[in-house]
Design a protein around this motif. Structure first.
Motif, short mmCIF file in Angstrom:
data_model
loop_
_atom_site.label_atom_id
_atom_site.label_comp_id
_atom_site.label_asym_id
_atom_site.label_seq_id
_atom_site.Cartn_x
_atom_site.Cartn_y
_atom_site.Cartn_z
N LYS A 278 0.84 -1.21 0.00
CA LYS A 278 0.00 0.00 0.00
C LYS A 278 0.87 1.25 0.00
N HIS A 283 -0.05 5.08 -0.64
CA HIS A 283 -0.89 5.28 0.54
C HIS A 283 -0.01 5.50 1.77
N SER A 291 -7.23 2.00 3.12
CA SER A 291 -6.50 1.68 1.90
C SER A 291 -6.54 0.17 1.69
#
Length: 381
Positions: A278, A283, A291
């Motif tokens: 992620k 993110h 996320s």
């Protein structure tokens, strides 16, 4: 902070969180202030106000019921049960006590750590070494309420305030306090007096204090880890001491943004492959509710590492992030390393040229390293 306005019953701020349906609560600092106010009022006037109303830094006026009260010739004690609302706070239900003792005129307000409240033993925190772990905003709240009670009832305002928390030393083992060098119990915390359910602020504040403590101890290399398994791997790889370890959790952005302003020479980011994928995708909050693992992104990374279309399609349709790295490993595609390298590049982007070299370690659930990116800093191109 003005001490005035209309009182609000504890729990009466639900309207501010109607969109979540969650009930707010009150910090240990607010509870200690309420207990101090009740105890000093009783010391000067003979009666304990119950409920006792205080004014928070932003003007709210909650009222607290007393759970215990005692008094002697020159002292009084009141206690409040902490209500954290719907937040999963380890101090929810704890009994916060304030014992107020009269001091000679000119003594001012003196703070003491009673049983269950910690003492600062390391530099880098907002309090000097040796001081009770009662943070600056709660101290200011208590001073102002003591002054208001003294003005109303004719006291001098010169008191010793001993704050204690029943079973606080045991509760503190579930907090960052031991790692930060706060020993013997909990910290009395809070900047607004209000606990917002599932707020990120307390965790992020602990990350910042962890960086401060590491820098004050002269640490040039810290590790931000998503959990206990990745922390063990970081220690094994780099032999880092405890005060160089940051319990990053899902808040990669908090670590990076604080280090951008308060740099160290090197940061190791260690975590599970799925979480760090992620970060690799851009993110900064890695929580599952905010996320998701982007398997399309992983498929594109796999292509850059030599995956054919059959493998890339298998990655894009895999059940889990860990399955993607296993599929690639079986075909000789270093997806773990590619994710680690992409995560490092994202981290360097957030650092914006701060003089911090970054390396990344990706692990599986068993703690096996499945990918890594070696240190690179802003000057390495």
């Amino acid at each position: 902070m003005a001490v005035g306005g209309e009182p609000v019953a504890v729990g009466g701020r639900q309207a501010q969180l109607q969109h979540t349906g969650l009930r707010p609560g009150w910090t240990t600092g607010a509870c200690a202030t309420a207990a101090t106010t009740a105890a000093y009022t009783a010391l000067l006037g003979g009666d304990f106000p119950d409920p006792v109303t205080i004014t928070l830094p932003k003007g709210q006026r909650p009222a607290f019921a007393l759970a215990a009260e005692e008094s002697g010739p020159d002292w009084a004690m009141a206690a409040i049960v902490k209500d954290a609302g719907d937040d999963p706070d380890v101090t929810h239900g704890a009994l916060v006590r304030a014992r107020v003792r009269a001091l000679p005129p000119g003594s001012g307000v003196v703070f003491r750590a009673g049983p269950g409240v910690g003492t600062v033993t390391r530099a880098g925190l907002p309090l000097p070494v040796g001081e009770p772990a009662i943070n600056p905003v709660p101290r200011q709240m208590m001073r102002e309420h003591v002054a208001a009670v003294a003005e109303r009832l004719g006291g001098s305002g010169d008191v010793e305030i001993e704050v204690s928390v029943d079973h606080g030393e045991e509760i503190a083992r579930s907090t960052w306090n031991p790692r930060l060098g706060i020993l013997g119990g909990l910290s009395i915390l809070g900047t607004t007096g209000i606990v917002v359910p599932y707020s990120c602020s307390a965790w992020i504040d602990s990350i910042r204090r962890g960086v401060d403590v590491a820098r004050a101890a002269g640490r040039r290399h810290v590790a931000g880890c998503t959990g206990s398994t990745s922390e063990k791997v970081a220690v094994a790889e780099h032999a880092l001491p405890e005060d160089a370890l940051l319990d990053m959790g899902d808040f990669a952005g908090a670590v990076l943004k604080y280090l951008r302003r308060h740099p160290v020479d090197r940061l190791t980011i260690a975590g599970g492959f799925a979480k760090l994928s992620k970060l690799a995708a851009g993110h900064l909050d890695l929580h599952s509710s905010r996320s998701q693992v982007d398997k399309g992104f992983l498929a594109e990374l796999a292509r850059t590492g030599g995956a054919d279309e059959e493998l890339a399609t298998a990655v894009a349709t895999a059940n889990t992030g860990l399955e993607t790295v296993q599929l690639c490993a079986a075909r000789g595609v270093p997806l773990g390393d590619l994710v680690a390298e992409a995560a490092r590049e994202q981290a360097l982007g957030v650092l914006r040229g701060a003089p911090v070299a970054v390396d990344v370690i990706c692990i599986d659930r068993a703690g096996t390293i499945v990918g890594r990116a070696h240190p690179r800093g802003p000057r390495d191109g």
